[in-house]
Design a protein around this motif. Structure first.
Motif, PDB file in Angstrom:
ATOM      1  N   GLY A  91       0.860  -1.337  -0.017  1.00  0.00           N
ATOM      2  CA  GLY A  91       0.147  -0.005   0.019  1.00  0.00           C
ATOM      3  C   GLY A  91       0.914   1.168  -0.110  1.00  0.00           C
ATOM      4  N   ARG A  92       0.981   2.084   1.115  1.00  0.00           N
ATOM      5  CA  ARG A  92       1.399   3.323   1.201  1.00  0.00           C
ATOM      6  C   ARG A  92       3.053   3.114   1.607  1.00  0.00           C
ATOM      7  NH1 ARG A  92      -2.299   6.222   4.838  1.00  0.00           N
ATOM      8  NH2 ARG A  92      -3.865   4.297   4.542  1.00  0.00           N
ATOM      9  N   MET A  93       3.391   1.705   1.736  1.00  0.00           N
ATOM     10  CA  MET A  93       4.600   1.591   1.997  1.00  0.00           C
ATOM     11  C   MET A  93       5.289   0.529   0.875  1.00  0.00           C
ATOM     12  SD  MET A  93       5.237   0.497   5.955  1.00  0.00           S
ATOM     13  CE  MET A  93       6.760   1.242   6.602  1.00  0.00           C
ATOM     14  N   ARG A  94       5.746   1.530  -0.227  1.00  0.00           N
ATOM     15  CA  ARG A  94       6.101   0.817  -1.326  1.00  0.00           C
ATOM     16  C   ARG A  94       7.396   1.210  -1.779  1.00  0.00           C
ATOM     17  NH1 ARG A  94       2.010  -1.754  -5.687  1.00  0.00           N
ATOM     18  NH2 ARG A  94       4.213  -2.155  -6.589  1.00  0.00           N
ATOM     19  N   THR A  95       8.397   0.403  -2.490  1.00  0.00           N
ATOM     20  CA  THR A  95       9.589   1.118  -2.883  1.00  0.00           C
ATOM     21  C   THR A  95       9.750   0.842  -4.287  1.00  0.00           C
ATOM     22  OG1 THR A  95      10.721   0.841  -0.810  1.00  0.00           O
ATOM     23  CG2 THR A  95      12.113   1.072  -2.663  1.00  0.00           C
ATOM     24  N   ASP A  96      10.134   1.603  -5.353  1.00  0.00           N
ATOM     25  CA  ASP A  96      10.397   1.285  -6.675  1.00  0.00           C
ATOM     26  C   ASP A  96      11.688   1.142  -6.905  1.00  0.00           C
ATOM     27  OD1 ASP A  96       7.503   1.444  -7.173  1.00  0.00           O
ATOM     28  OD2 ASP A  96       7.707   3.650  -7.672  1.00  0.00           O
ATOM     29  N   LEU A 151      16.841   3.060  -5.486  1.00  0.00           N
ATOM     30  CA  LEU A 151      15.584   2.812  -4.404  1.00  0.00           C
ATOM     31  C   LEU A 151      14.698   3.975  -4.004  1.00  0.00           C
ATOM     32  CD1 LEU A 151      17.026   0.261  -1.922  1.00  0.00           C
ATOM     33  CD2 LEU A 151      16.027  -0.197  -3.957  1.00  0.00           C
ATOM     34  N   LEU A 152      13.590   3.808  -4.636  1.00  0.00           N
ATOM     35  CA  LEU A 152      12.588   5.311  -4.372  1.00  0.00           C
ATOM     36  C   LEU A 152      11.324   4.810  -3.684  1.00  0.00           C
ATOM     37  CD1 LEU A 152      12.920   6.467  -8.261  1.00  0.00           C
ATOM     38  CD2 LEU A 152      14.260   7.059  -6.347  1.00  0.00           C
ATOM     39  N   ASP A 153      11.438   5.314  -2.341  1.00  0.00           N
ATOM     40  CA  ASP A 153      10.379   4.919  -1.665  1.00  0.00           C
ATOM     41  C   ASP A 153       9.240   5.727  -2.074  1.00  0.00           C
ATOM     42  OD1 ASP A 153      11.829   3.042  -0.078  1.00  0.00           O
ATOM     43  OD2 ASP A 153      12.070   4.648   1.508  1.00  0.00           O
ATOM     44  N   ARG A 154       7.912   5.543  -2.194  1.00  0.00           N
ATOM     45  CA  ARG A 154       6.870   6.173  -2.439  1.00  0.00           C
ATOM     46  C   ARG A 154       6.322   7.119  -1.554  1.00  0.00           C
ATOM     47  NH1 ARG A 154       2.891   2.026  -6.039  1.00  0.00           N
ATOM     48  NH2 ARG A 154       4.672   1.330  -7.410  1.00  0.00           N
ATOM     49  N   GLY A 155       7.113   8.303  -1.424  1.00  0.00           N
ATOM     50  CA  GLY A 155       7.073   9.297  -0.283  1.00  0.00           C
ATOM     51  C   GLY A 155       8.024   8.796   0.587  1.00  0.00           C
ATOM     52  N   LEU A 190      16.282   3.232   7.999  1.00  0.00           N
ATOM     53  CA  LEU A 190      15.380   2.627   6.846  1.00  0.00           C
ATOM     54  C   LEU A 190      16.194   1.553   6.593  1.00  0.00           C
ATOM     55  CD1 LEU A 190      15.776   5.904   4.705  1.00  0.00           C
ATOM     56  CD2 LEU A 190      13.686   4.712   5.276  1.00  0.00           C
ATOM     57  N   PRO A 191      15.191   0.350   6.125  1.00  0.00           N
ATOM     58  CA  PRO A 191      15.707  -0.905   5.622  1.00  0.00           C
ATOM     59  C   PRO A 191      16.671  -0.851   4.141  1.00  0.00           C
ATOM     60  CG  PRO A 191      13.343  -1.013   5.807  1.00  0.00           C
ATOM     61  CD  PRO A 191      13.842   0.467   5.750  1.00  0.00           C
ATOM     62  N   ALA A 192      17.591  -1.551   4.304  1.00  0.00           N
ATOM     63  CA  ALA A 192      18.673  -1.361   2.998  1.00  0.00           C
ATOM     64  C   ALA A 192      18.201  -1.650   1.929  1.00  0.00           C
ATOM     65  CB  ALA A 192      19.839  -2.367   3.136  1.00  0.00           C
ATOM     66  N   ASP A 193      17.050  -2.386   1.862  1.00  0.00           N
ATOM     67  CA  ASP A 193      16.286  -2.645   0.528  1.00  0.00           C
ATOM     68  C   ASP A 193      15.203  -1.510   0.254  1.00  0.00           C
ATOM     69  OD1 ASP A 193      18.173  -4.640  -0.298  1.00  0.00           O
ATOM     70  OD2 ASP A 193      16.956  -6.133   0.824  1.00  0.00           O
ATOM     71  N   GLY A 194      15.043  -0.405   1.181  1.00  0.00           N
ATOM     72  CA  GLY A 194      14.036   0.347   1.004  1.00  0.00           C
ATOM     73  C   GLY A 194      12.770  -0.065   1.929  1.00  0.00           C
ATOM     74  N   ILE A 195      11.918   1.002   2.210  1.00  0.00           N
ATOM     75  CA  ILE A 195      10.882   1.038   3.215  1.00  0.00           C
ATOM     76  C   ILE A 195       9.925  -0.343   2.639  1.00  0.00           C
ATOM     77  CG2 ILE A 195       9.199   2.418   2.121  1.00  0.00           C
ATOM     78  CD1 ILE A 195      10.246   2.672   5.606  1.00  0.00           C
ATOM     79  N   GLY A 196       9.907  -0.447   1.375  1.00  0.00           N
ATOM     80  CA  GLY A 196       8.927  -1.691   1.082  1.00  0.00           C
ATOM     81  C   GLY A 196       9.290  -3.114   1.503  1.00  0.00           C
ATOM     82  N   ALA A 197      10.561  -3.050   2.111  1.00  0.00           N
ATOM     83  CA  ALA A 197      11.112  -4.293   2.883  1.00  0.00           C
ATOM     84  C   ALA A 197      10.329  -4.789   3.914  1.00  0.00           C
ATOM     85  CB  ALA A 197      12.576  -4.510   3.122  1.00  0.00           C
ATOM     86  N   VAL A 198       9.542  -3.786   4.519  1.00  0.00           N
ATOM     87  CA  VAL A 198       8.806  -3.969   5.804  1.00  0.00           C
ATOM     88  C   VAL A 198       7.532  -4.825   5.205  1.00  0.00           C
ATOM     89  CG1 VAL A 198       7.510  -3.021   7.702  1.00  0.00           C
ATOM     90  CG2 VAL A 198       9.700  -2.066   6.956  1.00  0.00           C
TER      91      VAL A 198
END
Ligand SMILES: Cc1cc2nc3c(=O)[nH]c(=O)nc-3n(C[C@H](O)[C@H](O)[C@H](O)COP(=O)(O)OP(=O)(O)OC[C@H]3O[C@@H](n4cnc5c(N)ncnc54)[C@H](O)[C@@H]3O)c2cc1C
Length: 425
Positions: free
Chosen positions: A46-51, A57-61, A203-211
Motif C-alpha cells: 500500500g503506502r509503504m512501497r519502494t520502486d 531505491l525510490l520509496d513512494r514518499g 531505513l531498511p537497506a532494501d527500501g521501506i517496501g522491505a517491511v
C-alpha cells in the motif's frame, strides 16, 4: 471447473494488502482460518512501497521506520531488514542559521549543542526534557488516557516559547503530521515523542517496501492474490471488479479510508493529508551524515541524503537526496525546492538531476482531537474495517488496527475458527 473441484470458499476475505491487511490476514491464517487476501495493485505494501529504477531505491514518499513500535517489535525480524539508522536528532535550519538538535543521552559528543543559549533557551530546554521524559518513561496507557487537545495547545501548555515552537518543533512535526498548523491530536503527538525517545529512526537497506514484503513472505501459500481489486461487498462475500463473486464467511476491509467509505456505505470518509517527495541525484553528498534536516521557513518539510543513511539507495558514486513538501507537485514547487536546497545545503544544486517526484494524496489521515487511538473494527453491516484511519496514521496504527480486526472477527465467529482448526488437524 465443476462445483466439486472448486476450492472451498474462504472463511474470511481481507481486502487490501497494506500493513493492516497483512497483519489481519497473518493472524487469521495462524488461527487456522482459510483466508483470501485480495490486493488491487501488483504488489503488497500500500503506502509503504519502494520502486527500483536505474539502480535507485525510490520509496513512494519519504518515510522513516521506527524500531520502538510495539507491533514492529512483535511482528518483524529487524535483523533481516538490515536497518540503517539516522543520527539521533536533526539539523534545524532556523532564521538564525542551522542548529543541531541532538539527544545527548545517545550522542554524548553533541550534548554541548543543546546547552541553553545555543539551540534552546534554558526554560525551553527544561520544558522539552520534561515532555520527553514524561512520554518516554510513563506506561503508554497513561499517555493514551490523557484528555485530548491540539498539539499546538499541548506545546503552549508545556511552557515552550513561540520561537522554539515555530523554529524547531513546528518544522519537525509538520513532517510527521503532514500539516503545519499543529492541529493534530496531542495524544498522537505524545505517542510520536514516546516512540522517538524509545526507538531508533532508520531505513531498511532494501527500501521501506522491505517491511510489508517481510510480512507477506510469512503468509501461507495461496492466501495473497495480487491484481484482484474488490468492487463491492455483499452479505455473503465480495464482488471483484471483473464481476466475479467470491463467497466468504466474513469480510475485512483493510483499504485506505476513502476506499473503505466507498465499500462500506455509512462509514465516514476521513480527511487526509497530502505530501510530495522529490528525489534528486547528485555527484556528491551535500552533507556527510545520515541526518534529517528541517526548514523553519517551511519551504520544504524535511530533506536528507538517503545514501548517507543506506548507500544501497543509489548506484555507487551517486548521492540520492530526498526532499518532501506539503501538498501536491505544483509547477512552481520543484524549482522552489531546488533553490531552497541550495540554501539549506550551501551548495550549487543546479546540476542535480530530479529523478522522481511522488505525490501521495491520501498519505495520512487527518487526526484532529479528540482522536480515539483505536476503534472497533466491527461495522453495522456485519463486515469489519481496519487500517491506519481507524487507529493512528502510522506503521504502529495500521498494524494494530489489523491485529484488532482479526481478534474481533475470531471472537464473533468462534465456530469458523473451531471448524478450521479441526480441518487442519
Ligand atoms: C509519504 C508517507 C510517509 C509516511 N511516513 C511515516 C512514518 O515516517 N512513520 C510511520 O509510522 N508511518 C508513516 N506513514 C504512514 C504509514 O505508511 C501508513 O499509516 C500505513 O502504511 C497505512 O497502512 P494501511 O494498511 O492502513 O493502508 P494502505 O497502506 O493504504 O493499504 C491499503 C491497501 O488496500 C489496497 N486497496 C485499495 N482499494 C482496494 C480494493 N478495492 N480492492 C483490493 N485492494 C484495495 C491498496 O492497494 C493498498 O495496498 C507515511 C505514509 C506516507 C504515504
Amino acid at each position: 471447473m465443476t462445483a466439486a473441484q472448486r476450492p472451498p470458499a474462504p472463511d474470511a476475505v481481507v481486502v487490501g494488502a497494506g500493513l493492516a491487511g497483512l497483519a489481519c490476514a497473518l493472524d487469521l491464517s495462524r488461527a487456522g482460518l482459510r483466508v483470501a487476501l485480495l490486493e488491487a495493485s501488483d504488489q503488497v505494501g500500500g503506502r509503504m512501497r519502494t520502486d527500483r529504477r536505474d539502480g535507485f531505491l525510490l520509496d513512494r514518499g519519504f518515510q522513516v521506520f521506527n524500531t520502538s513500535y510495539p507491533q514492529v517489535r512483535r511482528r518483524l525480524d529487524l535483523k533481516a531488514l538490515r536497518l540503517r539508522p539516522f543520527t539521533p536528532g536533526l539539523i534545524a535550519h532556523t532564521s538564525d542559521g542551522p542548529v543541531r538538535l541532538a539527544d545527548p543521552t545517545r550522542r554524548p559528543g553533541s550534548a554541548g549543542e543543546l546547552l541553553p543559549g545555543r539551540a534552546l533557551p534554558a526554560r525551553d530546554l527544561a520544558a522539552l526534557a520534561g515532555l520527553v521524559a514524561y512520554d518516554t518513561l510513563l506506561p503508554a496507557g497513561a499517555v493514551k488516557r490523557r484528555a485530548d487537545r491540539t498539539t499546538s495547545a499541548a506545546l503552549d501548555a508545556a511552557g515552550l516559547s513561540r520561537r522554539t515552537i515555530d523554529e524547531l518543533l513546528r518544522p519537525f512535526l509538520a513532517g510527521v503530521f503532514l500539516e503545519d498548523r499543529l492541529e493534530t491530536s496531542a495524544r498522537f503527538f505524545h505517542l510520536v515523542l514516546r516512540s522517538m525517545g524509545r526507538g531508533t529512526l532508520c531505513l531498511p537497506a532494501d527500501g521501506i517496501g522491505a517491511v510489508p514484503a517481510q510480512l507477506a513472505a510469512a503468509l501461507p501459500p495461496g492466501v495473497l492474490r495480487l491484481e484482484t481489486p474488490v468492487g463491492s461487498l455483499t452479505t455473503t462475500g465480495v464482488v471483484l471488479a471483473d464481476g466475479t463473486e467470491l463467497l466468504a464467511g466474513a469480510v475485512v476491509v483493510a483499504t485506505d479510508g476513502a476506499t473503505a467509505a466507498r465499500l462500506l456505505p455509512g462509514l465516514p470518509a476521513p480527511q487526509t493529508r497530502a505530501v510530495t517527495t522529490y528525489y534528486h541525484a547528485a555527484d556528491a553528498a551535500p552533507i556527510a551524515e545520515p541526518t534529517l534536516v528541517t526548514d523553519s521557513a517551511l519551504t520544504v518539510l524535511n530533506t536528507c541524503v538517503l545514501t548517507e543513511v543506506a548507500p544501497s539507495y543509489a548506484p555507487p558514486g551517486t548521492a540520492l537526496v530526498s526532499t518532501s513538501v506539503l501538498g501536491g507537485d505544483r509547477p512552481d514547487v520543484a524549482a522552489r525546492v531546488r533553490r531552497r536546497l541550495a540554501e539549506l545545503y550551501r551548495t550549487d544544486t543546479s546540476g542535480w538531476q530530479q529523478i522522481a517526484a511522488y505525490t501521495i494524496d491520501g498519505a495520512l489521515p487527518a487526526m484532529p482531537p479528540p482522536w480515539p487511538l483505536s476503534r472497533t473494527t466491527r461495522t453495522a453491516s456485519g463486515h469489519y474495517v481496519c487500517g491506519d484511519h481507524r487507529a493512528t496514521g502510522s506503521v504502529q496504527g495500521a498494524l494494530a488496527s489489523g491485529t484488532r480486526a482479526a481478534r474481533e472477527l475470531l471472537t464473533d465467529h468462534p465456530a469458523a475458527h473451531r471448524s478450521a482448526a479441526l480441518t487442519a488437524r
